[in-house]
Each structure stands twice: as C-alpha cells, then as structure tokens.
Design an enzyme around this catalytic site. Structure first.
Site: not given
Ligand code: UDP
Ligand code: MG
Length: 141
Positions: A10, A50, A58, A86, A92, A103, A113, A116, A127
């Site tokens: 990112k 997204y 967010f 993952r 996250t 992360r 973070n 992705h 994707e």
């Molecule tokens: N995100 C955020 N605040 C939150 C949750 C998610 O800014 O409370 C952002 C963060 O960059 C995250 C992305 O939105 O990676 C997508 O969220 P997701 O829950 O899908 O998390 P991920 O799959 O990336 O772990």
């Molecule tokens: Mg996600």
C-alpha cells in the site's frame, strides 16, 4: 483450496521505502510472484476495489489513501495462497498483529496498514482480474 491470492503493497509502505523489504518477505515466505506492477490507482479504481466496504465509516479515508500515491499490486502463487498470505501479513490492526508479520513490522495504523490480502479464493480471482489482464498473467506462468 486454491493457489492464487492478490496482494497490494500500500501507499504508506511504498512511501516509507519498504517496497523492497516487503517484496523480500514475499519471496522468503515462498510465494511465486506471477505478476507485479507499480501503479497509482485512481479514486474510481480504489472505490471499485473496496466496493464491499462502501458506506462504512472508513471508506472515504481508505479510498483516498489508496489513490493518494504509488502502490504495488501483485498476483501471488502458493499452495493455500489466501490463508498463507493472510498469515504472513497479520491482523488488520497492526496493534493486534503477531510479531514477525508484515503488518506488525511495517504498518503504522489500522488504516495505513502496509499491505492488502484477499480474504477468499473467489475474491482473490476477482481482485487479480481487477488489476491484471489475462496476458499479464498467462505470459508469466
Ligand atoms: N480499515 C480501516 N479501518 C477499519 C477497518 C479497515 O481503515 O476499522 C481499512 C484498512 O486499510 C483495511 C481495509 O480498510 O486493510 C480493508 O478492511 P478489511 O476489514 O477488509 O481488512 P483487511 O482484509 O485488509 O485485513
Ligand atoms: Mg479485506
């Protein structure tokens, strides 16, 4: 079980000069990079990518951040690629990410973070298709 996942290094990580270090983690974790490119995604692309998060508090911040500067998109191959990636990236929220995960080591906040990772085989395929053409993938197999 599938062997493909989709990753993004990112904008925060690219800006911080961590692209190479994160790429090295990908190789060390024994993923094959099927395709990779540095892009500067548009706001419309970030909103589409997204889309599942549209309406969440967010979402605007996230899509503005993701289109704010360069990022690296990657199609990765490995057995059980989705869950393996993952595990490699961690939770996250970097505060909850295990020691040694990407992360934990590179992210600064839950929003910025560093990376992705797809959350399912179906989404991995979608994707990858969102950012890569068939030709870009097939030529590297
Ligand atoms: N995100 C955020 N605040 C939150 C949750 C998610 O800014 O409370 C952002 C963060 O960059 C995250 C992305 O939105 O990676 C997508 O969220 P997701 O829950 O899908 O998390 P991920 O799959 O990336 O772990
Ligand atoms: Mg996600």
């Amino acid at each position: 079980m599938s062997n493909l996942t989709f990753a993004i290094i990112k904008p925060d990580a690219v800006k911080n000069g961590d692209t190479g270090k994160i790429y090295d983690r990908i190789i060390s974790a024994e993923f094959k990079v099927l395709s990779a490119k540095l892009i500067n995604m548009t706001l419309a692309q970030a909103q589409g990518f997204y889309g599942v998060h549209a309406g969440k508090p967010f979402y605007d911040e996230l899509t503005e951040f993701m289109s704010s500067s360069q990022s690296m998109v990657l199609a990765l191959e490995k057995d059980n690629a989705v869950s393996a990636w993952r595990e490699t990236i961690g939770a996250t929220n970097p505060k909850e990410a295990d020691a040694g995960t990407i992360r934990h080591d590179f992210a600064t906040s839950i929003g910025e973070n560093a990376v992705h990772g797809s959350d399912s085989d179906e989404n991995a395929r979608k994707e990858i298709g969102f950012f890569f053409s068939e030709a870009e993938l097939i030529s590297n197999q």
